[in-house]
Design an enzyme around this catalytic site. Structure first.
Site, PDB file in Angstrom:
ATOM      1  N   ALA A 217       0.867  -1.185   0.000  1.00  0.00           N
ATOM      2  CA  ALA A 217       0.000   0.000   0.000  1.00  0.00           C
ATOM      3  C   ALA A 217       0.893   1.220   0.000  1.00  0.00           C
ATOM      4  CB  ALA A 217      -0.925   0.001   1.207  1.00  0.00           C
ATOM      5  N   ALA A 222       3.964   7.651   3.796  1.00  0.00           N
ATOM      6  CA  ALA A 222       4.769   6.423   3.817  1.00  0.00           C
ATOM      7  C   ALA A 222       4.116   5.376   2.935  1.00  0.00           C
ATOM      8  CB  ALA A 222       4.911   5.907   5.250  1.00  0.00           C
ATOM      9  N   GLN A 223       4.838   4.292   2.730  1.00  0.00           N
ATOM     10  CA  GLN A 223       4.272   3.144   2.034  1.00  0.00           C
ATOM     11  C   GLN A 223       4.706   1.876   2.753  1.00  0.00           C
ATOM     12  OE1 GLN A 223       5.891   4.108  -1.874  1.00  0.00           O
ATOM     13  NE2 GLN A 223       7.229   2.315  -1.769  1.00  0.00           N
ATOM     14  N   VAL A 224       3.930   0.814   2.534  1.00  0.00           N
ATOM     15  CA  VAL A 224       4.079  -0.416   3.302  1.00  0.00           C
ATOM     16  C   VAL A 224       4.537  -1.539   2.373  1.00  0.00           C
ATOM     17  CG1 VAL A 224       2.882  -2.121   4.714  1.00  0.00           C
ATOM     18  CG2 VAL A 224       2.343   0.304   4.962  1.00  0.00           C
ATOM     19  N   ASP A 377      -8.133   8.074  14.315  1.00  0.00           N
ATOM     20  CA  ASP A 377      -8.441   8.175  12.884  1.00  0.00           C
ATOM     21  C   ASP A 377      -8.902   6.823  12.343  1.00  0.00           C
ATOM     22  OD1 ASP A 377      -8.688   9.354  10.415  1.00  0.00           O
ATOM     23  OD2 ASP A 377      -6.578   9.116   9.871  1.00  0.00           O
TER      24      ASP A 377
END
Length: 647
Positions: A217, A222-224, A377
């Site tokens: 994702a 950021a990205q995972v 959130d």
């Protein structure tokens, strides 16, 4: 002889460059840096040379040396005062940085305008272009999403926040902006690999047994990536996008500046407390830039949830602390898909999904009312539907924290709603918000009664409109909501949309009441059951006060009848009051002294007669000139204090 003259000249030079600025800043009561001190000393040196040429004459033989030095001091004080008013202390040290920052900000403003122009948003930003026409509004949703995506991480984050505001935007916008939760272009693999190498000190292939360079994702900050530890455990690696911090800080600065402009120009902005809102948003985004904060948040929530996790339908991932840092966060993998990606094929019957929604709601209510640390959130992109049938909470970059007093007030608030008690609801609300000096409590109680009659009567189906009306009611009565309380209501409003997406038709209010009753029957510490101990304690305190009240009233009435009633008040007991009075008396004395010496100097300068000191000057004139300089120094000090207080 030459050496003595040189030493005397050096001493005089040092006197003007160092001593004069020190005296000037002490008289004005300011602290300045070294550059401004040297400039003030140079002004004083130039002043003494100028006044020695203008004032001193051969027949006066240095009688007006004090006047010359006093005039130089006045000039130094004037320079220091004007420079301090124009450029306050501390701003000169970073002026090059400020100029560079302004240039970068101006370039960013130009980029934002270009993005809006390319996507056809310029007329809408100016208040024109299809306003009020539904087809035009529907066509605006996609360009807005594309413009926010092109705007960068901060604006993508803004779009993500807006995608949870069902109370503000039509459904077309919600659906389009929700794509920002997961449809963000990924970073180049080589840049991510370099980021990991800088964080670990070695390539990711050496740290993990297996690392997937294709992101699972991609988010705005950021990205995972999926990876596997050498021990065999499956993990996800959250990597911050390279260079994102500088861009986010720049955009947050623009947002906060715009908020300050609106606060000065628009009454509605001041009513909403737009500066606090913008700074709160900026603070939450800055926390998300440091993954160590998220790791601490996750550890706190998980520690409180660990005792309930067994048998729970809600899962929270564990952290791999030895591999996590400021730019990289390594977490236990929770195999599943986010609710935002649910296209109806993720499985689960309506009854199973409703049960998952109840578990998710109970988890958040427990975090808010009992633990005091909660996921702030819970939008659909942060809730996973796991392969084992549970739901998972991820992305703890935004976490709310509540102290015991606020949690108790929230419990009283929910209890008042549960019992439809408008008076108790008013008292609980006033404990939650920033109470103004003047408020009509009866009108507030009536407004809350109408609020509950509108949303909580039998047969009604409360939805996200509950939170919208509550915020409007609070704003109407001039109440300020603290950020941590606003975070609770915002999280509940966000969760309502998430639960509706997970289980259509889910009634968050009715289910909250059912959860509270179930927890109470089970004797747990969650929900309204946790109200028992605080209520028992408060009731005991109230009964103790009521028992003492008749005896105290009898003493008061007896003293009043016999004329012995008195009130002991300590005047100026607060040190701040004493400092204020002391400063006020000092300024008054200085004003009187300045006026007196100025008047005396005028009288002496216009007096005829008196002994002659030289052939061209009398003694009264010498004294009058010196008193005039002294009066000028005092007047300049007073004026500087007055104008500085007006800033």
């Amino acid at each position: 002889m030459t050496i003595a003259i040189a030493v005397a000249a050096a001493a005089s030079f040092t006197l003007f460059l160092v001593v004069y600025p020190v005296i000037a800043r002490r008289l004005l009561g300011v602290r300045v840096g070294g550059v401004r001190t040297l400039l003030t000393g140079g002004v004083a040196l130039g002043g003494i040379l100028l006044f020695s040429t203008v004032i001193r004459t051969p027949d006066r033989r240095g009688l007006l040396m004090g006047v010359q030095m006093g005039c130089a001091l006045l000039l130094a004080m004037g320079f220091l005062a004007v420079s301090e008013m124009v450029v306050p202390s501390g701003s000169t040290t970073g002026w090059l940085r400020a100029v560079r920052s302004r240039a970068v900000r101006a370039r960013r403003y130009s980029q934002i305008s270009g993005i809006a122009l390319r996507h056809g948003l310029r007329p809408y930003l100016r208040g024109r272009g299809g306003a009020g026409r539904e087809p035009g509004i529907a066509r605006l949703a996609r360009p807005l999403r594309q413009a926010l995506e092109e705007g960068g991480p901060t604006f993508v984050k803004l779009g993500q926040v807006l995608s949870t505001r069902h109370d503000l935007l039509p459904v077309e916008f919600i659906q389009e902006l929700s794509r920002l939760q997961y449809q963000v272009p990924p970073e180049r693999p080589d840049r991510i690999a370099e980021q990991l190498r800088e964080s670990f000190g070695k390539p990711p292939e050496d740290v993990f047994a297996d690392f997937d360079h294709e992101p699972l994702a991609a988010a705005s900050i950021a990205q995972v990536h999926l990876a596997r530890l050498h021990s065999g455990g499956a993990v996800v690696v959250k990597v911050q996008r390279p260079g994102v911090r500088a861009n986010v800080e720049r955009d947050l600065d623009i947002i906060c500046r715009m908020a300050r402009v609106l606060d000065r120009r628009a009454r509605w902005a001041r009513t909403l407390g737009i500066i606090d809102l913008a700074e709160g948003f900026a603070g939450s985004v800055r926390e998300e830039l440091d993954f160590r904060v998220e790791a601490r948040n996750l550890a706190t929530v998980r520690a409180a949830w660990a005792q309930r996790e067994a048998g729970s339908a809600v899962a929270i991932p564990d952290t791999c602390e030895e591999l996590s840092g400021e730019l990289v966060l390594v977490l236990e993998q929770l195999p599943g898909k986010p609710i935002s990606a649910d296209d109806g094929r993720l499985g689960g019957s309506p009854e199973e999904r409703a049960e998952l929604a109840r578990s998710l709601l109970g988890s958040l209510l427990t975090q808010v009312l009992v633990d005091g640390t909660f996921h702030a959130d819970p939008h659909p992109g942060n809730i996973l539907l796991l392969e084992d049938g549970r739901v998972g909470l991820v992305d703890f970059g935004s976490v709310g924290r509540l102290d015991g007093q606020i949690r108790a007030a929230l419990r009283r608030f929910l209890m008042a709603v549960h019992h439809a008690d408008s008076a108790a609801l008013r008292d609980a609300l006033l404990d939650l918000v920033a109470r103004p000096e003047e408020i009509d409590e009866q009108e507030l109680e009536r407004s809350l009664g109408r609020f509950m009659a509108r949303h909580f009567t039998p047969g009604s189906a409360p939805d996200v409109k509950v939170f919208v009306d509550l915020f409007q009611l609070v704003s109407l009565h001039g109440l300020g909501i603290p950020p941590e309380v606003a975070a609770v209501f915002r999280a509940l409003a966000t969760l309502e949309g998430t639960l509706t997406r997970l289980a259509p038709g889910f009634d968050i209010v009715a289910e909250s009441r059912s959860w509270a009753a179930a927890d109470k029957r089970a004797g747990s510490m969650g929900g309204f059951a946790s109200v028992g101990a605080p209520l028992e304690s408060e009731l005991y305190s109230a009964m103790s006060a009521l028992r003492r009240l008749p005896r105290r009233m009898d003493r008061v009435t007896s003293a009043l009848e016999e004329g012995r009633l008195g009130v002991n008040v300590r005047v100026f007991a607060d040190s701040r009051d004493r400092r204020y009075i002391r400063a006020l008396v000092h300024e008054i004395l200085l004003t009187i002294l300045a006026a007196t010496t100025g008047l005396m100097s005028v009288i002496l300068l216009h007096a005829h007669g008196g002994p002659m000191v030289t052939a061209s000057i009398r003694l009264f004139e010498v004294i009058g000139y010196h008193l005039m300089v002294f009066s000028g120094v005092l007047c300049l000090r007073i004026l500087f204090v007055i104008f500085r207080a007006q800033r």
